[in-house]
Design an enzyme around this catalytic site. Structure first.
Site, short mmCIF file in Angstrom:
data_model
loop_
_atom_site.label_atom_id
_atom_site.label_comp_id
_atom_site.label_asym_id
_atom_site.label_seq_id
_atom_site.Cartn_x
_atom_site.Cartn_y
_atom_site.Cartn_z
N LYS A 184 0.83 -1.10 0.03
CA LYS A 184 -0.03 -0.14 0.11
C LYS A 184 0.69 1.31 0.44
CE LYS A 184 -3.96 -2.42 1.00
NZ LYS A 184 -3.98 -3.64 0.84
C1 LIG Z 1 -4.08 -4.57 0.21
C2 LIG Z 1 -3.92 -6.02 -0.01
C3 LIG Z 1 -3.79 -6.68 -0.78
C4 LIG Z 1 -5.32 -7.01 -2.28
O1 LIG Z 1 -4.56 -5.88 -3.21
P1 LIG Z 1 -6.16 -5.33 -3.54
O2 LIG Z 1 -5.85 -4.08 -4.44
O3 LIG Z 1 -7.18 -5.01 -2.71
O4 LIG Z 1 -6.73 -6.22 -4.13
C5 LIG Z 1 -2.75 -8.43 -0.86
N1 LIG Z 1 -1.78 -7.77 -0.37
C6 LIG Z 1 -2.03 -7.17 1.06
C7 LIG Z 1 -0.21 -7.85 2.14
C8 LIG Z 1 -2.03 -5.84 1.17
O5 LIG Z 1 -1.88 -5.52 2.36
#
Ligand SMILES: *Cc1c(COP(=O)(O)O)cnc(C)c1O
Length: 497
Positions: A115
């Site tokens: 993120k």
């Molecule tokens: C948010 C997240 C995901 C999923 O990503 P999306 O964009 O919501 O599909 C997968 N792995 C981790 C560690 C995340 O923080």
């Protein structure tokens, strides 16, 4: 380049600038903002990008989508967001597992999860949008998080001028480490609060507040307006397109492929944001063959890609990859729009809201399946993959990445398609140390925080700095409320009546 809603019909459609889309987050009709067209990426463009570092690649790609921003501003923002200080291991390095499989490490940022890739630059894009649109009010960022988004948003927005941020997380849906990370958050403009329930409870509560007109008026009277840092904001999505293009460039410069050769991509998916960004890269012209959408036991997307029916009326599992424990993948709406246009998208979204279920028509499903494969990985397979990958490849993955890796392995074995596979790695193994440790050696039992040290000990890998000494930091936020109390909580926090 202007932006339109996924839901408004052609004739009543209003297009807005990228600054406006980023500033407001959600379109007025409840739809998501999408660019009116997809900018093209030629082979010459890719060749030029190959010679650049990550911030320059980012500025170049972003400038195609965010045309009302100054290119210099984008470059400056990218330079700050993806600096070596914030991303000590590099912004998005590509690790090679073997001749086919490559792991795109998206977790070298301040919260050790992918993120950060979007949320380190997004606040700068928002500040630019506030200035560029002559906004005098303060932006109030409201976030529902399944763990990683919240912390990454807090780190990105803390102490940024003209912005306040509140994060709600589900009491039952985040790891102990994630909880501690958020509860100890620093910054004068931040607030963190737990909700009794799961991620969908937190997210639907936040969505309700976003559609509350009376509350919006109250905020306005108090010199504030609501904005979103959730994956539905275009400012979150656009920076994610960059690293797929960057990974392709790295494969080229490494000599693994020639420009024009196609690759496959596997993404551990929750809200469908990360994989949608890869699809946008493909639509731009990046040679991607298949996108493998990897889910955990909450495999609503696997079924959707197989059958065309999206049905959220099912058992919800709390898994060891909690950031993927999601039954409503909000960004899927953008894919539906890209394939079906606004009319059908509105119908499907209404059905989803009313009945929790919809079925797309045959042509739509066929179009989706041209680009996407759905696969999932259960808890035992996740553990086994962590163990096997460490034993065979000496490579340590977290629980989310393990889900993707297992699905990628399965795809390669079943299809015989051995072109380079880029597997998105979304978190440091230390972020989910307890489950990673238990996967490597189920005889070890310890406290979730001790697990960090133990994991470091038995794998001879270092604990990333943002995750060490968590238990010695001051806990600032201790509150847990019911989802009905969210509005009250915010009003109190902001001091508005
Ligand atoms: C948010 C997240 C995901 C999923 O990503 P999306 O964009 O919501 O599909 C997968 N792995 C981790 C560690 C995340 O923080």
């Amino acid at each position: 380049m202007n932006y339109i809603s996924t839901r408004s019909a052609e004739k009543e459609r209003k297009s807005v600038s990228s600054m406006y889309a980023i500033k407001t987050g959600l379109a007025a009709d409840g739809g998501l903002f999408v660019p009116e067209s997809v900018p093209a990426l030629t082979h010459e463009d890719i060749e030029k990008l190959c010679a650049l570092d990550y911030p320059h690649r980012a500025a170049e790609v972003l400038s195609r989508f965010l045309t009302d921003y100054d290119k210099e501003y984008l470059l400056d923002s990218a330079n700050k967001a993806y600096s070596a200080e914030r991303f000590p291991g590099g912004a998005a390095p590509l690790a090679k597992l073997d001749d086919t499989r490559n792991v795109l490490e998206l977790w070298h940022g301040p919260t050790c999860a992918f993120k950060d890739m979007a949320l380190q630059i997004m606040p700068r894009l928002l500040t630019g949008a506030l200035k560029g649109t002559g906004e005098k009010r303060e932006a109030f960022i409201l976030v529902a998080t399944s763990g990683d988004t919240g912390k990454a948003a807090l780190e990105g927005y803390k102490d940024i001028d003209q912005i306040k941020i509140t994060v709600f997380y589900p009491e039952d849906g985040v790891s102990r480490v994630q909880k501690l990370q958020m509860a100890t958050q620093t910054g004068e403009n931040v607030c963190v609060c737990a909700i009794n329930g799961n991620f969908d409870d937190a997210q639907s509560g936040v969505k309700k507040i976003f559609s509350d007109k009376a509350f919006a008026e109250k905020l306005d009277k108090n010199g504030l307006f609501l904005s979103s840092a959730n994956p539905i904001n275009w400012g979150r999505l656009a920076p994610q397109i960059v690293y797929y293009i960057s990974a392709y460039c790295d494969l080229v410069t490494r000599g693994d492929i020639k420009i024009g050769d196609s690759i496959n991509v596997t993404v551990p998916t929750g809200n469908f944001g990360n994989i949608l960004a890869a699809y946008y890269a493909k639509l731009m012209g990046l040679p991607i063959n298949k996108l493998i959408c990897a889910s955990n036991s909450n495999n609503v997307l696997t079924d959707f890609i197989k059958t065309g029916t999206y049905d959220r009326n099912r058992k919800f599992y709390t898994t060891m990859s909690p950031s993927m424990d999601i039954l409503i993948s909000s960004n899927l709406e953008r894919l539906l729009y890209l394939i079906n246009g606004p009319k059908k998208t509105s119908e499907y979204m209404k059905k989803l809201a009313d009945e929790g279920c919809y079925t797309v028509d045959k042509e739509c499903l066929a179009k989706i399946r041209e680009s996407f494969e759905g696969a999932y990985c259960d808890e035992v397979q996740t553990s086994d993959t962590i163990k096997e990958t460490f034993e065979n490849e000496k490579y340590l993955v977290d629980t989310h990445t393990a889900v993707a890796l297992k699905c990628a392995n399965e795809y390669i074995a079943q299809s015989g398609d051995i072109r380079p596979m880029v597997i998105a790695s979304t978190a440091s193994p230390y972020k989910f140390a307890l489950d990673v440790l238990a996967s490597l050696d189920d005889s070890i039992s310890c406290d979730p925080l001790e697990a960090l040290d133990k994991l470091s000990e038995i794998t001879s890998t270092p604990i990333p700095a943002p995750l060490s000494g968590l238990d010695k930091r001051e806990v600032r936020f201790k509150k847990t409320i019911n989802k009905e109390e969210m509005l009250e909580e915010i009003s109190g926090e902001l001091g508005i009546k």
